[in-house]
Scaffold this motif. Structure first.
Motif, PDB file in Angstrom:
ATOM      1  N   LYS A  11       0.832  -1.210   0.000  1.00 62.51           N
ATOM      2  CA  LYS A  11       0.000   0.000   0.000  1.00 62.51           C
ATOM      3  C   LYS A  11       0.868   1.261   0.000  1.00 62.51           C
ATOM      4  CE  LYS A  11      -3.982  -2.166   2.243  1.00 62.51           C
ATOM      5  NZ  LYS A  11      -4.863  -2.178   3.433  1.00 62.51           N
ATOM      6  N   THR A  12       1.619   1.418  -1.042  1.00 63.52           N
ATOM      7  CA  THR A  12       2.485   2.593  -1.158  1.00 63.52           C
ATOM      8  C   THR A  12       1.852   3.671  -2.028  1.00 63.52           C
ATOM      9  OG1 THR A  12       3.615   1.504  -3.003  1.00 63.52           O
ATOM     10  CG2 THR A  12       4.586   1.246  -0.810  1.00 63.52           C
ATOM     11  N   ARG A  13       0.702   3.331  -2.627  1.00 64.43           N
ATOM     12  CA  ARG A  13      -0.074   4.316  -3.410  1.00 64.43           C
ATOM     13  C   ARG A  13      -1.545   4.036  -3.156  1.00 64.43           C
ATOM     14  NH1 ARG A  13      -1.831   3.928  -9.145  1.00 64.43           N
ATOM     15  NH2 ARG A  13      -2.638   5.984  -9.736  1.00 64.43           N
ATOM     16  N   GLN A  14      -2.201   4.923  -2.435  1.00 61.79           N
ATOM     17  CA  GLN A  14      -3.578   4.696  -2.028  1.00 61.79           C
ATOM     18  C   GLN A  14      -4.535   4.843  -3.207  1.00 61.79           C
ATOM     19  OE1 GLN A  14      -4.421   3.570   0.963  1.00 61.79           O
ATOM     20  NE2 GLN A  14      -2.231   3.549   1.446  1.00 61.79           N
ATOM     21  N   LEU A  15      -5.459   3.887  -3.327  1.00 61.61           N
ATOM     22  CA  LEU A  15      -6.460   3.891  -4.397  1.00 61.61           C
ATOM     23  C   LEU A  15      -7.834   3.619  -3.803  1.00 61.61           C
ATOM     24  CD1 LEU A  15      -4.536   1.652  -6.965  1.00 61.61           C
ATOM     25  CD2 LEU A  15      -4.761   4.126  -7.074  1.00 61.61           C
ATOM     26  N   ASP A  16      -8.883   4.052  -4.495  1.00 59.84           N
ATOM     27  CA  ASP A  16     -10.250   3.721  -4.097  1.00 59.84           C
ATOM     28  C   ASP A  16     -10.569   2.330  -4.630  1.00 59.84           C
ATOM     29  OD1 ASP A  16     -10.666   6.158  -2.864  1.00 59.84           O
ATOM     30  OD2 ASP A  16     -11.285   7.124  -4.742  1.00 59.84           O
ATOM     31  N   VAL A  17     -10.895   1.422  -3.715  1.00 59.02           N
ATOM     32  CA  VAL A  17     -11.171   0.034  -4.094  1.00 59.02           C
ATOM     33  C   VAL A  17     -12.644  -0.248  -3.882  1.00 59.02           C
ATOM     34  CG1 VAL A  17     -10.609  -2.371  -3.680  1.00 59.02           C
ATOM     35  CG2 VAL A  17      -8.840  -0.620  -3.435  1.00 59.02           C
ATOM     36  N   GLN A  18     -13.320  -0.792  -4.901  1.00 55.30           N
ATOM     37  CA  GLN A  18     -14.732  -1.130  -4.788  1.00 55.30           C
ATOM     38  C   GLN A  18     -14.929  -2.317  -3.858  1.00 55.30           C
ATOM     39  OE1 GLN A  18     -16.095  -1.820  -8.774  1.00 55.30           O
ATOM     40  NE2 GLN A  18     -16.416   0.363  -9.193  1.00 55.30           N
TER      41      GLN A  18
END
Length: 552
Positions: free
Chosen positions: A500-507
């Motif tokens: 988790k070094t780049r935060q993303l929106d996960v469905q």
């Protein structure tokens, strides 16, 4: 009564052996010839005689959750496959946390371990050591645990390669390899397609003019990065283990080989071996197929002859102007400090009851921990061995007769020869889950799937469907750890955290997906009950009667 225990070696097996002794109220003294703990994982720029050696870039091929000790998870921010420097840090944290360092004598080598004159009465051993100043000391111990490993003595079979004395370049064993610096612009032949041979060929191909990888038997090659980007070890589950018991091995081999060949055809790449997939531990290497595809590594058959700077292979092909040969030809093993009658031989191998105890001694006060070969990490297996033998030393576990133990050892040897294709240089090979469960049953720490199914279904799901991590063996029984349940529930959190070094929106998963997963879980639960019923029809009725009594 065993009180004082000598532990030889402060590597991963030695550390967990000390801890197991302390848990049983014994006093361990660990002798380590190096200037630091870590054993194999202590990197040194120059290899030391009679000690394991690793190369500068070495990264372990076991997922961190499958290699850690059962009551000390690896930090969540550590990578899933760790560089040797991270592994050494983990061992230091483990030693400090459980206060093991005060029991270790560094730069102290063991010269001999012999039975005392009154061994038949006391079971005691005399241990002669030599410190950094060359001074010898004699010690008396109630028991001894050998944790010196089996990667100390390189196997360099030069007699199998006619003409080696005429070779005009440089040759050495992979034990001496530290990095590819000497390979720049060279033509290199690597002999042996084990994990070390594959790693050295790949690393060398980045700087060498050409690398040739010579193999006598070929190998199945799997990736660490498996489906959905998950560590391949994640699929080593109890459900899969049960499927291996229920389904024909011929079908499982076909399925495994089909899966591997769908990524790259092993025959087309020159890798396909004669043995089936599950007959031998595969090579783990994500980069080798691409290096073959891009021409950096050329796979060749067995090396037949050497003529000066030319190398001749079994198929008659010749490679000229070879500058370097690397022998990745495995290791011999030896325990030079032990008296000869302490070791029982079963065929070409050291014969050990439960792969731990010599079966021929009058008193079971000598153990060898970590001397095993399997499809899993050595750390949790050595820990389980240490927990078991510590209880044997304390008299909590009664052993069968010497004759019965010898018979069991000989059966292990026959089973290995029947089920696996292994070199005579390697110790006895075992199935990771089966071996761990066998020792756990003797100790009384195996997870009861039936009990968990009725009393803690969420935990049952993770124990049955999830990877067989060592935390499962701290849920109950001697040495129970209160943090084991939480460690199991958070093991995937620790897997994801370093990614988790780049935060993303996960469905979020859909309700349909959750419904399918629940259905599969119920089916798996039914399969587990059926498996238990087939193995022991009395188990379920006995369990239900106990549950009924407790409810009343």
């Amino acid at each position: 009564m065993v009180h004082k225990v000598a532990v030889i070696g402060a590597g991963p097996s030695g550390l967990t052996s000390m801890k197991a002794c302390l848990e049983e109220g014994m006093v361990p003294t660990c002798f380590e010839s190096s200037d630091d703990i870590g054993g194999l994982w202590k990197f040194k720029e120059v290899s030391e005689p009679n000690r394991a050696s690793i190369y500068r870039s070495l990264t372990i091929n076991i997922w961190k959750e499958m290699m850690c000790y059962s009551d000390f998870p690896i930090p969540a921010d550590y990578p899933n496959y760790m560089h040797h420097s991270k592994i050494l840090k983990y061992f230091r944290m483990y030693a400090e946390h459980f206060k093991l360092l005060q029991h270790i004598r560094l730069q102290t080598s063991v010269k001999s371990v012999t039975q005392r004159s009154d061994f038949s009465r006391t079971g005691q051993w005399e241990v002669v050591t030599e410190n950094r100043d060359g001074q010898e000391e004699r010690h008396v111990f109630d028991a001894v645990i050998c944790c010196s490993g089996h990667f100390n003595y390189p196997n360099l079979p030069l007699k199998d390669f006619p003409g080696i004395e005429t070779f005009e370049g440089k040759y050495f064993h992979s034990w001496d390899y530290k990095g590819p610096e000497d390979m720049y612009g060279k033509r290199v032949v690597v002999i042996g397609i084990g994990n070390s041979g594959g790693d050295i060929a790949v690393e060398g191909s980045r700087v060498a003019e050409q690398v040739y990888l010579s193999t006598r038997s070929g190998a199945w090659v799997i990736r660490q990065v498996s489906d959905n980007g998950l560590p391949v070890d994640r699929f080593n589950t109890r459900f899969v283990h049960i499927m291996f018991k229920l389904l024909p091995m011929r079908f499982l081999n076909w399925l495994g080989e089909k899966k591997l060949n769908s990524m790259y055809d092993h025959a087309m790449y020159g890798l396909k071996p004669k043995h089936r997939f599950f007959s031998q531990i595969p090579v783990i290497n994500d980069d080798l197929p691409f290096k073959i595809l891009s021409g950096g590594v050329i796979v060749k058959p067995n090396l037949k002859e050497i003529r000066g700077s030319s190398v001749v292979f079994d198929d008659g092909s010749i490679v000229e102007n070879v500058d370097m040969i690397v022998f990745a030809t495995g290791y011999n093993y030896d325990f030079p400090y032990l008296q000869k009658n302490a070791i029982y031989k079963s065929g070409p191998r050291v014969g050990l009851y439960k792969h731990v105890l010599p079966p021929n001694l009058e008193h079971p006060t000598l153990a060898i921990v970590g001397f095993i070969h399997s499809d899993g990490a050595i750390m949790p297996q050595a820990e389980m061995q240490a927990r078991w033998v510590a209880r044997v030393f304390k008299g909590h576990k009664k052993l069968p007769s010497n004759q019965a133990m010898i018979k069991a050892v000989e059966k292990d040897t026959k089973d290995t020869e029947k089920n696996y294709i292994v070199s005579k240089l390697t110790p006895i090979q075992v199935d990771f889950v089966e071996y761990m469960d066998s020792l756990a049953k003797d100790i009384g720490v195996g997870p009861s799937l039936l009990w968990l199914f009725f009393t803690d279904f969420p935990l049952f799901q993770r124990v049955f469907w999830g990877p067989v991590t060592a935390y499962q063996y701290r849920l109950m029984g001697p040495g129970k750890w209160e943090g084991a349940r939480k460690a199991i529930f958070t093991q995937f959190d620790r897997m994801y955290q370093p990614l988790k070094t780049r935060q993303l929106d996960v469905q979020q998963p859909s309700s349909t997906g959750r419904l399918i997963k629940l259905s599969l879980t119920l089916m798996a639960g039914g399969g587990a009950l059926y498996y238990i019923h087939v193995r022991d029809p009395a188990t379920i009725p006995t369990f239900l009667s106990k549950l009924r009594l407790q409810t009343v």
